[in-house]
Design a protein around this motif. Structure first.
Motif, mmCIF file in Angstrom:
data_model
loop_
_atom_site.group_PDB
_atom_site.id
_atom_site.type_symbol
_atom_site.label_atom_id
_atom_site.label_comp_id
_atom_site.label_asym_id
_atom_site.label_seq_id
_atom_site.Cartn_x
_atom_site.Cartn_y
_atom_site.Cartn_z
ATOM 1 N N PHE A 214 64.599 78.912 -23.519
ATOM 2 C CA PHE A 214 65.722 78.868 -22.582
ATOM 3 C C PHE A 214 65.400 79.572 -21.269
ATOM 4 C CE2 PHE A 214 67.706 78.740 -26.865
ATOM 5 C CZ PHE A 214 68.121 77.423 -26.808
ATOM 6 N N LEU A 215 64.425 80.469 -21.315
ATOM 7 C CA LEU A 215 64.011 81.144 -20.089
ATOM 8 C C LEU A 215 63.247 80.186 -19.188
ATOM 9 C CD1 LEU A 215 63.821 83.849 -18.523
ATOM 10 C CD2 LEU A 215 61.673 84.277 -19.736
ATOM 11 N N GLU A 216 62.276 79.477 -19.768
ATOM 12 C CA GLU A 216 61.453 78.560 -18.979
ATOM 13 C C GLU A 216 62.078 77.175 -18.842
ATOM 14 O OE1 GLU A 216 59.072 79.528 -17.279
ATOM 15 O OE2 GLU A 216 58.469 81.430 -18.179
ATOM 16 N N PHE A 217 62.866 76.764 -19.829
ATOM 17 C CA PHE A 217 63.468 75.429 -19.831
ATOM 18 C C PHE A 217 64.990 75.511 -19.998
ATOM 19 C CE2 PHE A 217 59.267 73.901 -21.836
ATOM 20 C CZ PHE A 217 58.716 73.609 -20.595
ATOM 21 N N PRO A 218 65.694 76.088 -19.038
ATOM 22 C CA PRO A 218 67.163 76.151 -19.157
ATOM 23 C C PRO A 218 67.787 74.764 -19.184
ATOM 24 C CG PRO A 218 66.453 76.770 -16.927
ATOM 25 C CD PRO A 218 65.220 76.698 -17.780
ATOM 26 N N GLU A 219 67.032 73.751 -18.735
ATOM 27 C CA GLU A 219 67.550 72.371 -18.709
ATOM 28 C C GLU A 219 67.837 71.823 -20.105
ATOM 29 O OE1 GLU A 219 64.883 73.090 -15.176
ATOM 30 O OE2 GLU A 219 64.729 73.409 -17.334
ATOM 31 N N ILE A 220 67.349 72.510 -21.134
ATOM 32 C CA ILE A 220 67.630 72.079 -22.509
ATOM 33 C C ILE A 220 69.129 72.031 -22.754
ATOM 34 C CG2 ILE A 220 67.445 72.748 -24.951
ATOM 35 C CD1 ILE A 220 64.742 73.986 -24.306
ATOM 36 N N LEU A 221 69.837 72.959 -22.150
ATOM 37 C CA LEU A 221 71.264 73.101 -22.414
ATOM 38 C C LEU A 221 72.122 72.295 -21.437
ATOM 39 C CD1 LEU A 221 71.324 76.957 -22.964
ATOM 40 C CD2 LEU A 221 71.262 75.172 -24.717
#
Length: 411
Positions: free
Chosen positions: A112-119
């Protein structure tokens, strides 16, 4: 995409400038900027942490790495054995998971730090608010506060320039007026012949390709289970891995569907229609596939994304320690190797990654080389790690037909 990259770079540089390096060195927590900010400024303190970020290689180190890779590539695996590793790839990965179960890889809590776009956008904003509230209680330094203020101002400028006051959210992403008109005026297509499928009622859908034992799945589910309308698909071509996911205590078919799937088999249908996914997660998976088949795999995955959907990628980079450690006789082809357990791995350059995803009709949002120094403090061993981290987005209007570009291009 270039503007976005420049924006990210400016934010990183700004925070690094405004915060004292020695303070960074002593910090045990990684600030939320691309690829971390734990900078090694005092070589004598190298064994105080397990990992150091943004390492710069000297020309001598570059040449040494190239030499080692050239040497271990001199002797190639016999053709009949190469064919066996390709045909029986799932067998070797099943044996891997049978041996290691879910004990080999750590949970990817950095996702979630590097890929916040997951959410979904709303959940991202909630987590940011929680983080800001937590950070506010800890801030006692003027420098830290100044850094955050300037980063905020930088973000405000970027937002106004690209989106202005007329922005809106569609499918979890923010678009300006013109982009939104293109999206809403374009036919979205039907959900295909599947009237009902796992996650058919969801409004936000994620697919993790090559889920393994669930080291990404369960950190994601921990957040998604409290996110109405979100659904996670995960697949692996090793049936043993999928069974490990399904048997986990946190697995719940109400918000997750795990299934066996070989992404190299174009004729094999997915259990959901095309163009319904908001996010595809492809982490340390593409490197396990034969280089000649990578383009077709990415082309197929691109079809699963909604217009505006994101593909998030992280994998091994050229001249990573793992590549340089191979002995002669393990090289299958250029930068493609077989491990002792029969599983395979490819080591990418940033340009190769860009080429593959660009040919699939996706647009670059981020494409970075992540160089870090990994340290074994007990054995006093230092390892130069290299990974590629990328984000590519499906355009709102398709500009090409990826099926016409299945042939891998020379780099």
């Amino acid at each position: 995409s270039l503007d976005k990259m420049n924006f990210i770079t400016r934010l990183s540089a700004l925070c690094l400038r405004k915060t004292k390096m020695q303070h960074r060195h002593r910090s045990s927590r990684r600030p939320a900027v691309p690829l971390g900010s734990r900078i090694l400024t005092d070589p004598s303190k190298v064994f105080e942490h397990n990992m150091w970020d943004h390492m710069q290689w000297s020309q001598e180190e570059e040449e040494s790495a190239k030499k080692k890779a050239a040497e271990n590539s001199l002797v190639k695996v016999q053709w009949e054995d190469q064919d066996k590793y390709e045909r029986e790839a799932s067998k070797y990965w099943n044996e891997f998971y049978k041996t290691h179960k879910n004990n080999f890889f750590k949970d990817r809590n950095w996702l979630f730090l590097e890929f916040p776009e997951i959410l979904p956008e709303k959940k991202r904003q909630e987590l940011k608010a929680e983080e800001r509230s937590s950070e506010h209680k800890k801030i006692s330094s003027t420098n830290s506060s100044s850094c955050k203020n300037e980063m905020f101002e930088e973000g405000e400028k970027y937002w106004k320039k690209h989106y202005g006051d007329g922005s809106t959210t569609v499918q979890g992403y923010v678009y300006n007026k013109n982009q939104t008109k293109i999206l809403t005026d374009s036919p979205q297509g039907e959900l295909g012949s599947l009237d009902s499928f796992p996650g058919s009622d969801a409004t936000y859908r994620i697919l993790e390709v090559g889920c393994g034992a669930g080291n990404s799945v369960f950190p994601i589910l921990k957040v998604l289970c409290n996110t109405p309308g979100a659904f996670l698909y995960c697949c692996d071509f090793a049936s043993g891995a999928v069974e490990l996911v399904k048997s986990h205590s946190s697995y719940n078919s109400a918000w997750c569907s795990a299934f066996v799937h070989d992404v190299c088999d174009d004729a094999l249908p997915y259990p959901f229609p095309d163009e319904i996914l908001d996010v595809i997660l492809l982490v340390f998976v593409l490197s396990t596939i034969h280089p000649d088949r990578m383009q077709a795999v990415v082309n197929r995955l691109a079809k699963l994304l909604k217009p505006g959907g994101m593909l998030l990628f992280r994998d091994y980079g050229r001249h990573d320690t793992a590549q340089l450690r191979f002995k002669k006789g393990h090289c299958l082809s250029e930068n493609f190797y077989v491990r002792g357990d029969g599983t395979r791995v490819y080591f990418f350059t940033k340009d190769e990654v860009w080429n593959i995803f660009n040919l699939a009709g996706l647009t670059e949002v981020q494409n970075l080389v992540d160089r870090r120094l990994q340290v074994n403090r007990k054995k006093k061993v230092k390892m130069q790690r290299v990974w590629i981290q990328s984000k590519f987005q499906k355009p709102l209007v398709s500009l090409r037909y990826p099926e016409e570009t299945t042939k891998r291009q020379p780099y």
